[in-house]
Design an enzyme around this catalytic site. Sequence first.
Site, PDB file in Angstrom:
ATOM      1  N   TRP A 178       0.824  -1.223   0.000  1.00  0.00           N
ATOM      2  CA  TRP A 178       0.000   0.000   0.000  1.00  0.00           C
ATOM      3  C   TRP A 178       0.851   1.262   0.000  1.00  0.00           C
ATOM      4  O   TRP A 178       0.328   2.358  -0.153  1.00  0.00           O
ATOM      5  CB  TRP A 178      -0.924   0.021   1.222  1.00  0.00           C
TER       6      TRP A 178
ATOM      7  N   GLY B  24       4.795   2.395 -10.725  1.00  0.00           N
ATOM      8  CA  GLY B  24       3.951   3.593 -10.659  1.00  0.00           C
ATOM      9  C   GLY B  24       3.923   4.399 -11.938  1.00  0.00           C
ATOM     10  O   GLY B  24       3.435   5.523 -11.957  1.00  0.00           O
TER      11      GLY B  24
ATOM     12  N   GLU C 104      12.065   2.091  -3.560  1.00  0.00           N
ATOM     13  CA  GLU C 104      11.844   3.424  -2.979  1.00  0.00           C
ATOM     14  C   GLU C 104      12.677   3.602  -1.715  1.00  0.00           C
ATOM     15  O   GLU C 104      13.174   4.693  -1.440  1.00  0.00           O
ATOM     16  CB  GLU C 104      10.337   3.624  -2.721  1.00  0.00           C
TER      17      GLU C 104
ATOM     18  N   GLY D  91       1.338  -2.413  -6.339  1.00  0.00           N
ATOM     19  CA  GLY D  91       1.255  -1.093  -5.714  1.00  0.00           C
ATOM     20  C   GLY D  91      -0.111  -0.472  -5.922  1.00  0.00           C
ATOM     21  O   GLY D  91      -1.088  -0.815  -5.252  1.00  0.00           O
ATOM     22  N   GLY D  92      -0.212   0.426  -6.895  1.00  0.00           N
ATOM     23  CA  GLY D  92      -1.446   1.187  -7.122  1.00  0.00           C
ATOM     24  C   GLY D  92      -2.703   0.342  -7.206  1.00  0.00           C
ATOM     25  O   GLY D  92      -3.742   0.695  -6.615  1.00  0.00           O
TER      26      GLY D  92
ATOM     27  N   HIS E 124      12.811  -2.458  -0.909  1.00  0.00           N
ATOM     28  CA  HIS E 124      12.024  -1.887  -2.010  1.00  0.00           C
ATOM     29  C   HIS E 124      12.831  -0.760  -2.661  1.00  0.00           C
ATOM     30  O   HIS E 124      13.567  -0.040  -1.977  1.00  0.00           O
ATOM     31  CB  HIS E 124      10.691  -1.358  -1.479  1.00  0.00           C
TER      32      HIS E 124
HETATM   33  P1  13P Z   1       2.852  -0.135  -8.909  1.00  0.00           P
HETATM   34  O1  13P Z   1       2.059  -1.419  -9.004  1.00  0.00           O
HETATM   35  O2  13P Z   1       2.051   1.029  -8.444  1.00  0.00           O
HETATM   36  O3  13P Z   1       3.639   0.117 -10.155  1.00  0.00           O
HETATM   37  O4  13P Z   1       3.932  -0.375  -7.730  1.00  0.00           O
HETATM   38  C1  13P Z   1       4.707  -1.532  -7.733  1.00  0.00           C
HETATM   39  C2  13P Z   1       5.443  -1.621  -6.459  1.00  0.00           C
HETATM   40  O5  13P Z   1       6.347  -0.835  -6.200  1.00  0.00           O
HETATM   41  C3  13P Z   1       5.054  -2.656  -5.509  1.00  0.00           C
HETATM   42  O6  13P Z   1       5.984  -2.790  -4.479  1.00  0.00           O
END
Ligand code: 13P
Length: 254
Positions: free
Chosen positions: A10, A174, A97, A231-232, A95
């Site tokens: 999330w 993303g 990020e 993610g999204g 991750h």
């Molecule tokens: P998205 O599905 O939003 O591209 O994100 C992927 C993600 O980073 C899952 O950890």
Amino acid sequence: MRTPLVVGNWKMHGSCAMARELCDGIVAARSQYDGVDVGVCPPYVLLPLVAETLRGSGVRWGAQDVSEQVSGAYTGEVSAAMLKEFGAELVIIGHSERRAMYGDTDALTVLKLRQAQASGLLPILCVGETLEERKADRTEQVVARQLDALLQQADAAALLERLVLAYEPVWAIGTGETATPAQAQAVHAFIRGRIGGSAAGALRILYGGSVKPGNASELFAMPDIDGGLIGGAALKSEDFVAICAAARGRLATA
Ligand code: 13P
């Protein structure tokens, strides 16, 4: 047999109302993803509510990060033992990020992974290259470096026993731009090959990066893609459930 696994990351999204609604929706649709391992990783503060809403459902839950330390004066950190005591099963580690914005190095991810395993959590270790690295044809080199931090440990074989990997190309996160099934499969096969031995056959490798209901089936049809880190699309129960349901396609061949 590798049971397909789909986990929702999330990130820093959500509220109490949203978490309750999302989890209720996931639980209500259980029959649609029968046989698939499903989990969610909300922000820390939503864990109590998520735990309560998912109780008895079989849906797993956990955190998006964990401290590399056992305990002590580490303001803002949460330990693996705390997560485990609270009932968490999963934890995402490394991750992109975290690597890009919070200084999580290859070495630090291994320390975090050790803490997670020592406490009995199942770590989901993320690897993946940036767009620049892909364009420079360095995808395998980057993924190999990220993996080797783990594989070069003296007890690597033991560490690989209780672990899930996630290949998340940074350029696909993303952005709405998904790796093609062939692109993702090629890297998944590379990862499995680098790990080698019996551990490689048993290890689940998830794909992450703009997985949506419309592309999940073709990704999960690839031989080395054992599910997804979402993610999204994990923020809307219908979308997340549809992706979990798409992973059922693997059950016949798993
Ligand atoms: P998205 O599905 O939003 O591209 O994100 C992927 C993600 O980073 C899952 O950890």
